[in-house]
Write a protein that holds these residues in place. Structure first.
Motif, PDB file in Angstrom:
ATOM      1  N   GLU A  91     -24.366 -34.680   6.102  1.00  0.00           N
ATOM      2  CA  GLU A  91     -24.714 -33.646   5.133  1.00  0.00           C
ATOM      3  C   GLU A  91     -24.302 -32.240   5.552  1.00  0.00           C
ATOM      4  O   GLU A  91     -23.723 -31.490   4.754  1.00  0.00           O
ATOM      5  N   LEU A  92     -24.615 -31.839   6.777  1.00  0.00           N
ATOM      6  CA  LEU A  92     -24.313 -30.463   7.185  1.00  0.00           C
ATOM      7  C   LEU A  92     -22.812 -30.202   7.186  1.00  0.00           C
ATOM      8  O   LEU A  92     -22.357 -29.093   6.869  1.00  0.00           O
ATOM      9  N   TYR A  93     -22.032 -31.213   7.521  1.00  0.00           N
ATOM     10  CA  TYR A  93     -20.581 -31.053   7.565  1.00  0.00           C
ATOM     11  C   TYR A  93     -20.000 -30.982   6.151  1.00  0.00           C
ATOM     12  O   TYR A  93     -19.050 -30.240   5.900  1.00  0.00           O
ATOM     13  N   ALA A  94     -20.577 -31.756   5.237  1.00  0.00           N
ATOM     14  CA  ALA A  94     -20.142 -31.663   3.839  1.00  0.00           C
ATOM     15  C   ALA A  94     -20.482 -30.298   3.265  1.00  0.00           C
ATOM     16  O   ALA A  94     -19.677 -29.679   2.556  1.00  0.00           O
ATOM     17  N   PHE A 449     -34.511 -25.229   3.487  1.00  0.00           N
ATOM     18  CA  PHE A 449     -34.983 -25.143   4.871  1.00  0.00           C
ATOM     19  C   PHE A 449     -33.810 -24.774   5.764  1.00  0.00           C
ATOM     20  O   PHE A 449     -32.648 -24.749   5.332  1.00  0.00           O
ATOM     21  N   ASP A 450     -34.130 -24.482   7.009  1.00  0.00           N
ATOM     22  CA  ASP A 450     -33.115 -24.263   8.036  1.00  0.00           C
ATOM     23  C   ASP A 450     -33.049 -25.496   8.925  1.00  0.00           C
ATOM     24  O   ASP A 450     -34.038 -26.218   9.080  1.00  0.00           O
ATOM     25  N   VAL A 451     -31.883 -25.735   9.519  1.00  0.00           N
ATOM     26  CA  VAL A 451     -31.717 -26.816  10.490  1.00  0.00           C
ATOM     27  C   VAL A 451     -31.294 -26.183  11.805  1.00  0.00           C
ATOM     28  O   VAL A 451     -30.260 -25.508  11.871  1.00  0.00           O
ATOM     29  N   ASN A 452     -32.112 -26.369  12.845  1.00  0.00           N
ATOM     30  CA  ASN A 452     -31.802 -25.722  14.116  1.00  0.00           C
ATOM     31  C   ASN A 452     -30.706 -26.469  14.873  1.00  0.00           C
ATOM     32  O   ASN A 452     -30.199 -27.492  14.413  1.00  0.00           O
ATOM     33  N   GLY A 453     -30.352 -25.948  16.034  1.00  0.00           N
ATOM     34  CA  GLY A 453     -29.251 -26.520  16.795  1.00  0.00           C
ATOM     35  C   GLY A 453     -29.505 -27.911  17.320  1.00  0.00           C
ATOM     36  O   GLY A 453     -28.572 -28.586  17.769  1.00  0.00           O
ATOM     37  N   HIS A 454     -30.762 -28.363  17.267  1.00  0.00           N
ATOM     38  CA  HIS A 454     -31.099 -29.725  17.685  1.00  0.00           C
ATOM     39  C   HIS A 454     -31.175 -30.684  16.506  1.00  0.00           C
ATOM     40  O   HIS A 454     -31.460 -31.869  16.693  1.00  0.00           O
ATOM     41  N   GLY A 455     -30.958 -30.182  15.291  1.00  0.00           N
ATOM     42  CA  GLY A 455     -30.952 -31.036  14.113  1.00  0.00           C
ATOM     43  C   GLY A 455     -32.278 -31.140  13.390  1.00  0.00           C
ATOM     44  O   GLY A 455     -32.380 -31.862  12.394  1.00  0.00           O
ATOM     45  N   TYR A 456     -33.314 -30.416  13.866  1.00  0.00           N
ATOM     46  CA  TYR A 456     -34.629 -30.500  13.245  1.00  0.00           C
ATOM     47  C   TYR A 456     -34.788 -29.444  12.149  1.00  0.00           C
ATOM     48  O   TYR A 456     -34.227 -28.353  12.227  1.00  0.00           O
ATOM     49  N   VAL A 457     -35.605 -29.788  11.158  1.00  0.00           N
ATOM     50  CA  VAL A 457     -35.860 -28.900  10.024  1.00  0.00           C
ATOM     51  C   VAL A 457     -36.899 -27.856  10.404  1.00  0.00           C
ATOM     52  O   VAL A 457     -37.887 -28.154  11.076  1.00  0.00           O
ATOM     53  N   GLU A 458     -36.683 -26.627   9.944  1.00  0.00           N
ATOM     54  CA  GLU A 458     -37.637 -25.547  10.163  1.00  0.00           C
ATOM     55  C   GLU A 458     -37.861 -24.797   8.849  1.00  0.00           C
ATOM     56  O   GLU A 458     -36.939 -24.616   8.060  1.00  0.00           O
ATOM     57  N   GLY A 459     -39.099 -24.384   8.628  1.00  0.00           N
ATOM     58  CA  GLY A 459     -39.443 -23.548   7.485  1.00  0.00           C
ATOM     59  C   GLY A 459     -39.148 -24.141   6.127  1.00  0.00           C
ATOM     60  O   GLY A 459     -38.597 -23.443   5.266  1.00  0.00           O
ATOM     61  N   PRO A 460     -39.509 -25.421   5.861  1.00  0.00           N
ATOM     62  CA  PRO A 460     -39.215 -25.974   4.529  1.00  0.00           C
ATOM     63  C   PRO A 460     -40.070 -25.335   3.446  1.00  0.00           C
ATOM     64  O   PRO A 460     -41.236 -24.993   3.669  1.00  0.00           O
ATOM     65  N   LYS A 461     -39.490 -25.180   2.266  1.00  0.00           N
ATOM     66  CA  LYS A 461     -40.228 -24.667   1.112  1.00  0.00           C
ATOM     67  C   LYS A 461     -39.618 -25.238  -0.157  1.00  0.00           C
ATOM     68  O   LYS A 461     -38.446 -25.624  -0.182  1.00  0.00           O
ATOM     69  N   LYS A 492     -19.730 -26.091  16.137  1.00  0.00           N
ATOM     70  CA  LYS A 492     -18.610 -25.178  15.977  1.00  0.00           C
ATOM     71  C   LYS A 492     -18.099 -24.837  17.368  1.00  0.00           C
ATOM     72  O   LYS A 492     -18.840 -24.322  18.201  1.00  0.00           O
ATOM     73  N   ASN A 493     -16.827 -25.168  17.621  1.00  0.00           N
ATOM     74  CA  ASN A 493     -16.255 -25.024  18.964  1.00  0.00           C
ATOM     75  C   ASN A 493     -17.098 -25.777  19.990  1.00  0.00           C
ATOM     76  O   ASN A 493     -17.366 -25.285  21.094  1.00  0.00           O
ATOM     77  N   ASP A 494     -17.537 -26.975  19.590  1.00  0.00           N
ATOM     78  CA  ASP A 494     -18.329 -27.873  20.436  1.00  0.00           C
ATOM     79  C   ASP A 494     -19.701 -27.314  20.790  1.00  0.00           C
ATOM     80  O   ASP A 494     -20.361 -27.825  21.699  1.00  0.00           O
ATOM     81  N   GLN A 495     -20.156 -26.294  20.083  1.00  0.00           N
ATOM     82  CA  GLN A 495     -21.475 -25.724  20.315  1.00  0.00           C
ATOM     83  C   GLN A 495     -22.354 -25.942  19.083  1.00  0.00           C
ATOM     84  O   GLN A 495     -21.917 -25.705  17.959  1.00  0.00           O
ATOM     85  N   PRO A 496     -23.602 -26.434  19.277  1.00  0.00           N
ATOM     86  CA  PRO A 496     -24.492 -26.627  18.124  1.00  0.00           C
ATOM     87  C   PRO A 496     -24.862 -25.291  17.490  1.00  0.00           C
ATOM     88  O   PRO A 496     -25.217 -24.338  18.185  1.00  0.00           O
ATOM     89  N   ILE A 497     -24.769 -25.226  16.178  1.00  0.00           N
ATOM     90  CA  ILE A 497     -25.006 -23.991  15.438  1.00  0.00           C
ATOM     91  C   ILE A 497     -26.146 -24.207  14.442  1.00  0.00           C
ATOM     92  O   ILE A 497     -26.221 -25.239  13.775  1.00  0.00           O
ATOM     93  N   ARG A 498     -27.012 -23.229  14.342  1.00  0.00           N
ATOM     94  CA  ARG A 498     -28.094 -23.256  13.364  1.00  0.00           C
ATOM     95  C   ARG A 498     -27.508 -23.090  11.958  1.00  0.00           C
ATOM     96  O   ARG A 498     -26.624 -22.263  11.732  1.00  0.00           O
ATOM     97  N   VAL A 499     -28.005 -23.874  11.009  1.00  0.00           N
ATOM     98  CA  VAL A 499     -27.567 -23.774   9.619  1.00  0.00           C
ATOM     99  C   VAL A 499     -28.765 -23.330   8.788  1.00  0.00           C
ATOM    100  O   VAL A 499     -29.779 -24.039   8.716  1.00  0.00           O
TER     101      VAL A 499
END
Length: 513
Positions: A91-94, A449-461, A492-499
């Protein structure tokens, strides 16, 4: 008289103003179109979505459906994920790929186009027009190595390939050269791409052809008497009838195994709808060996058990066949009953073993047992979490350091985590349909919601409730579920990025009770 005329003029002006405002409002509303056909948009840039690096080994094909709006200038806005064949994987890549889509808006006058839907494909099969199979390295045949290589390359508009690299190879420094040599010979249709595209292709190096039938080779008597063990690797083709053609030995640890290996492989039967060339199969000759576990799948925690904070265990009984696969599964014991049974059986069915050998032949092993435990949190995990929570307080008592303050002038906002501390390592696949109890109309919700660099959801509404009305307790139930969603992190550049600002649509159905 003039006063009356003035009043009439003012009245007409007021009516005209109201009419103009109403018409303007109607026109403003009708400029937003809820559906779009192919004649309204022309694609100008639809870059490929990168395949998530974290799941290269599984390498499954997948699709993600994204709904979005297209502005007058042809840019994408308000993208929302509405479906995925492998929830949590792509999903995040799409989403990131769709944000870079560009269109030519063909409406005149140009209008905002709502509700555009597209499907983003994910595959590690580049599907070239001219495909070349890699040659199995001799050293890998000698040691019986298996693995895969992902090759990255660019395809020019004329269908030729260049700029090769191998971002993934397992095991390392074994199959890379063979994969690169094959990829350099790929050719693509010249009209497939409008511009240069970056592609990935996964080459699998396997010595298990997975025939429909199991044929056990005859162990040579001389090898038995002398205690000789080893293996032979046979290369062959699969014809349109599912039979084996052109079988011959490409490597053997001892020539005494050559003919028995060819005789066994020649009796293999395959799916007639899947002919293939240059297939390899490893035939083992082992006198005696105990059963050894290769892989044990971790079971998925049932959603209902997570949301209801239930823990337990299941003891599964099963057999291991001559190939090392598991069958004849049954539940011997479960606590609590019928909560974790399905998850435990599904995980155990994917266990793999090195089969047991007796007197030169693989044999079935019956009555193996395995205990699978389902726990939401352990004391050690809780202790580590408590330690991590205490450390910032200890650091806060120290004398402030001006250099540290200058390096971190802004503190990150604290985001509320709905999950209990002992359950913050739990991962649930995202869902796109949710069945609930209650006498409400079916509908849907869009959550953000946001997805942190570990893949977990934060702040859903909940952003929007569509075609239904929901009481607060059901909204909380939905948000509790969403808070456990987990996604393969965006790299991104092999580094986990917050979405930030991920939008996700869930269809709701109610049972009427």
């Amino acid at each position: 008289m003039r006063a009356v005329e003035t009043k009439q003029i003012r009245r007409h002006a007021l009516i005209l103003a109201i009419y103009t405002a109403l018409v303007g409002t109607i026109l403003a509303q009708t400029t937003i179109i809820s559906a779009v056909d192919d004649n309204r948009l022309k694609e100008t840039a639809t870059p490929n979505a990168p395949y998530p690096k974290g799941v290269w080994q599984k390498g499954q094909d997948g699709q993600v459906t994204v709904m979005f709006d297209v502005t007058k200038r042809g840019r994408v806005q308000n993208p929302c994920i509405t479906n995925s064949t492998y929830p949590g994987i792509f999903e995040l890549y799409a989403l990131q790929a769709v944000k870079d889509f560009r269109y030519e808006n063909l409406t005149r006058p140009r209008e905002l186009i709502e509700g555009v839907s597209t499907t983003v494909d994910f595959t590690l099969d580049s599907n070239p027009k001219d495909f070349v199979s890699p040659k199995y390295p001799y050293a890998a045949l000698e040691f019986g190595f298996q693995g895969y290589v992902v090759v990255k390359f660019d395809v020019k508009s004329n269908g030729k390939v260049r700029n090769f690299s191998t971002p993934a190879a397992v095991p390392a420094k074994v199959f890379e050269d063979a994969a690169l040599e094959a990829a350099r010979q790929f050719r693509f249709d010249s009209n497939r791409f409008l511009e240069r595209q970056t592609m990935h292709h996964k080459f699998i190096f396997s010595l298990d052809s997975e025939p429909n039938n199991l044929v056990i080779p005859e162990y040579p008597n001389q090898a038995k008497e002398e205690g000789i063990q080893g293996h032979a690797i046979v290369n062959f083709d699969i014809n349109s009838e599912g039979s084996v053609d052109r079988a011959y030995v490409v490597y053997s640890s001892d020539s005494i195994f050559d003919q028995p290996a060819v005789d066994a492989v020649s009796q293999f039967i395959f799916d007639p709808n899947k002919p293939a060339q240059n297939v390899y199969h490893k035939v083992e000759f082992i006198l005696n060996r105990n059963l050894h576990a290769l892989t044990k799948k971790v079971p998925k925690y049932p959603r209902a058990a997570i949301l209801n904070r239930i823990e337990g265990y299941v003891i599964v009984r099963f057999d291991v066949d001559e190939r090392g696969s598991v069958d004849n599964l049954s539940v011997l014991e479960a606590e609590p009953p019928d909560v974790f049974n399905e998850a435990a059986l599904a995980a155990t069915a994917q266990f793999t073993y090195l089969p047991k050998y007796v007197d030169g032949k693989p044999v079935r092993v019956q009555g193996e047992r395995n205990r699978l435990r389902f726990a939401l949190g352990t004391p050690n995990q809780n202790a580590r979490q408590n330690t991590q929570e205490i450390r910032p307080q200890r650091q806060g008592r120290r004398t402030p350091n001006r250099r540290r303050q200058s390096e971190n002038p802004r503190r990150q906002p604290v985001i509320e985590d709905r999950r209990p501390e002992s359950m913050r390592n739990i991962k649930l696949d995202p869902i796109y349909e949710l069945q609930l109890t209650g006498d409400h109309d079916d509908g849907s919700v869009i959550v953000q919601f946001d997805v942190n660099g570990h893949g977990y959801v934060e702040g859903p509404k909940i952003l929007e409730v569509i075609d239904t009305s929901l009481p607060e307790e059901i909204k909380e139930r939905i948000l509790d579920e969403v808070s456990f969603f987990w996604y393969v992190p965006w790299l991104k550049n092999d580094q986990p990025i917050r979405v930030n600002g991920v939008k996700h649509r869930i269809e709701l159905t109610f049972d009427g009770n």
